[in-house]
Structure formats: C-alpha cells, structure tokens
Design an enzyme around this catalytic site. Structure first.
Site, mmCIF file in Angstrom:
data_model
loop_
_atom_site.group_PDB
_atom_site.id
_atom_site.type_symbol
_atom_site.label_atom_id
_atom_site.label_comp_id
_atom_site.label_asym_id
_atom_site.label_seq_id
_atom_site.Cartn_x
_atom_site.Cartn_y
_atom_site.Cartn_z
ATOM 1 N N CYS A 177 -13.733 19.418 -42.112
ATOM 2 C CA CYS A 177 -12.977 19.107 -43.324
ATOM 3 C C CYS A 177 -13.200 20.176 -44.390
ATOM 4 O O CYS A 177 -14.189 20.125 -45.129
ATOM 5 C CB CYS A 177 -13.406 17.734 -43.840
ATOM 6 S SG CYS A 177 -12.585 17.264 -45.375
ATOM 7 N N CYS A 204 -13.365 18.890 -47.914
ATOM 8 C CA CYS A 204 -14.657 18.314 -48.324
ATOM 9 C C CYS A 204 -15.700 19.412 -48.554
ATOM 10 O O CYS A 204 -16.510 19.311 -49.474
ATOM 11 C CB CYS A 204 -15.204 17.378 -47.254
ATOM 12 S SG CYS A 204 -14.002 16.299 -46.493
ATOM 13 N N ASP A 205 -15.705 20.434 -47.717
ATOM 14 C CA ASP A 205 -16.864 21.333 -47.662
ATOM 15 C C ASP A 205 -16.604 22.778 -48.091
ATOM 16 O O ASP A 205 -17.534 23.585 -48.116
ATOM 17 C CB ASP A 205 -17.426 21.350 -46.226
ATOM 18 C CG ASP A 205 -17.930 19.972 -45.808
ATOM 19 O OD1 ASP A 205 -18.282 19.193 -46.708
ATOM 20 O OD2 ASP A 205 -17.959 19.687 -44.603
#
Ligand code: NAP
Length: 339
Positions: A137, A140-141
């Site tokens: 992701c 997300c990261d």
C-alpha cells in the site's frame, strides 16, 4: 426469536455499505460486522475518479465514510470488529450464526461482502521483509520512502496508481512488470510514463527480495528477464507489490461454494449462494469487473435478494411493510437457463 436479526452483513466495502443502505431503508435494521479495518481496500486508495457522481473525484477514505454515514442514517448498526466464525444454515428458513470472538449473533439472512485482499508475490524474502521495506500500500507507506529508491511490482492500474503516488515522495520508482504489454488502462499508463522519476523495466520477474543485514530492512532485489535469463541485482529501499487481489473467503469457503480462485459462486444473475438465505456481493464474488461501482451495484442486488428471500420463504415471518408479490423463479435460475 427476538434475538434473531433479519440481516447480518459481513464486510464493509462499497458492496457491504450499499447492502446496508438498502436493507436499512427496507426497515430490516441490518447488523453490519464491518471489520476492525473497516471500509475495505478503498481506505487505502488515493483519489477515486471513476465513481459516478463525483465530477471532481473523491478520496477513497472520504468516500467510504460517506457510504458508512448514509447506511447509518437509515438505521444500520455496526460492529467494528472481525467476524471470526460462521455456521451457515443449510435449510430454507434456517438461522445462521456469526461469531465475533466469543460473541455470537443469529440472523435469517447473511450477506457476504468481505471483498478481496492484496495478492502476494510469493518471492523469497517477501514475507520476512513485510513492514521492513515490503509493502502492499503506497498510499499508506509512501511517506516512509522520501528520497529513496523504490520498486513497484505489477502492470495493472493498481501498479500505475501506486507508482504515481509514490513518485511524489521517492527519489526513483522502478516499475517492474513480467511482460512488455501492460494490463493498465491507457490513461493511467500515460500518467505514469509522464512522471520524470518513474522508470519501467520489462519483462522482469522479481526473484528475491533481500536485506544486507539479517533482520534489517530491504536493501536490494534480484530481477530476472524471463526471455533472456539475464539476472540483475538492483538496490531498493522499498518494494511495493501491486499484482492484484484475491478474495477474502476463508471464513466461509467450506460452507458456501467457491471456485478454484476462492471466489464465491452465486446463482444466475442473482447474489444467492447455494445456501438458502446466504447472499454474496462485491469483490468476494467478482473477479471480472472489480470496480467500486459494480461492487456497490451488487450490494444493492444482495439487499434486494435478501428482502425477497425474507418475504417469500415459508416459515420466515414477513418483515412489516414488505409487499407480498413473490420473485419469479427464473430470477434464481442459472445463467444458461435464462438465455
Ligand atoms: P490486475 O488488473 O489484475 O493487474 C495485475 C497485474 O499484476 C498484471 O499486470 C499482472 O500481470 C501482474 N501480476 C499478477 N500476478 C503476478 C505475479 N505473480 N508476478 C508478477 N506479476 C503479476 O489488478 P489491479 O491492477 O489490482 O486492478 C484490478 C482492477 O481494479 C482493474 O479492473 C483495474 O482497472 C481496477 N483499478 C482501477 C484503478 C483506477 O482506475 N484508478 C486503480 C486501481 C485498480 P499480467 O498482466 O502479466 O497478468
């Protein structure tokens, strides 16, 4: 049987929330077990540009919040935790049971809308380096990889979307795909190609993800050209795997019918599974379209199928205010019989 729900919905992507919206508007007061990480894969997406009605686009998490709010407005009740076990009845009119840890719930109908999860590459090092450089992701990261060398694996729209997002943080983004042709749509591919710090390597397979220091973060990957056999060792600080999805059907795969890929099999044009009173919608069924809008559409179908089942099944009390005309039998027939 006051403690028996009319409808339990398991899962909370666009399919689940739409099923909740429709069943709550039908006065069925659905109980939704939405999962600890509610909202499904769209919670991990950036901008959604292809959901009708949002000309300017909408961020995935915002869209999920709106779907949830809309379902709640009409009386959906939520359990924000994961369903851990199900016992689905096999007889018409039977009561299904769903557990969340030690708590169990009963319902006349269950809508399975557990969606899909990111597919794993299966390369050595992938699992061990999860959270230490390997991610599924970028949304997300990506911020952890500011000015770093990164790798995206995959050739579909997800890979392009991840690459474009990551390119705003990382120094370089290398998209590695196993073929020279891409599955991604032209518009996404062109956008990725237009980015100065995104480079493409095709055809290459990721053979291994490695850390120089045992227990340390990802430092490089071995890539192999499947046509020439040439192997390359490339330095990467982060690897994002974006090679598609697989259905999250383990919870009930031994009770409903699933195909070889684990997708729930439904009957004809309906969302009915082989078990009476159990319906399935969204990405846990659909390996073809896999769009938010198609998932939402099938969530609506599942809600209507559940309503009609409640109305038409002998022995199941008809919920108040529901019209009495039965659904034609042909609705449930296999697709071949409807042609
Ligand atoms: P996808 O379209 O199935 O693409 C998966 C990609 O990963 C393919 O290029 C595939 O290669 C590759 N792949 C699969 N298994 C692999 C493996 N074991 N090793 C190496 N490569 C592998 O999946 P997706 O990109 O997640 O997209 C799913 C659906 O969501 C699509 O309908 C897509 O349009 C949609 N989507 C839309 C957007 C958007 O419009 N903003 C964003 C994301 C997703 P091959 O091509 O060789 O099979």
């Amino acid at each position: 049987m006051a403690d028996v729900e009319q409808v339990i919905i398991i899962g909370s992507g666009p399919a689940g929330y739409t099923a909740a919206l429709y069943t709550s508007r039908a006065n069925l007061a659905p109980l939704m077990i939405e999962g600890f990480a509610w909202g499904g894969l769209l919670q991990q997406t950036t901008e959604v540009e292809n959901y009708p009605g949002y000309p300017e686009g909408i961020m995935g998490p915002e869209m999920m919040q709106q779907l949830r709010d809309q379902a709640e407005r009409f009386g959906t009740r939520f359990i924000t935790d994961d369903a851990t076990r199900v016992e689905l009845a096999t007889e018409p009119g039977g009561v299904h049971r769903v557990w969340v840890g030690d708590d169990s719930y009963q319902a006349r109908t269950v809508i399975l809308a557990t969606g899909a999860q990111h597919k794993k590459l299966g390369a050595p090092g992938e699992e061990e380096l999860g959270g230490r450089g390997v991610s599924y992701c970028a949304t997300c990261d990506a911020a952890f990889f500011r000015d770093k060398e990164t790798l995206i694996v995959g050739g579909g729209d997800s890979a392009m979307e991840e690459a474009i997002f990551l390119s705003k943080f990382a120094k370089t983004v290398t998209v590695v795909h196993r073929r020279d042709e891409f599955r991604a749509s032209r518009i996404m591919l062109d956008r990725a190609r237009a980015s100065e710090n995104i480079v493409f390597m095709t055809p290459y397979l990721v053979e291994e993800l490695l850390a120089e220091v045992q227990g340390g973060p990802l430092t490089h990957a071995t890539l192999r050209n499947p046509e020439t056999g040439e192997a390359r060792d490339c330095r990467f600080d982060g690897a994002f795997i974006a090679i598609g999805h697989e259905p999250q059907s383990e919870l009930f795969a031994e009770q409903v019918e699933v195909d070889d890929g684990g997708y729930v099999v439904t009957e004809g044009k309906s969302t009915r599974t082989k078990l009476p009173g159990v319906f399935a919608a969204g990405d846990v069924v659909d390996h073809t379209y896999r769009q938010a809008v198609t998932a939402a559409g099938s969530g609506c179908q599942a809600a209507l199928d559940a309503e009609w089942y409640l109305r038409d099944t002998p022995g199941v009390p008809v919920p108040e205010g529901m019209p009495a005309a039965p659904v034609p039998e042909s609705h449930w027939a296999p697709a071949a019989a409807q042609a």
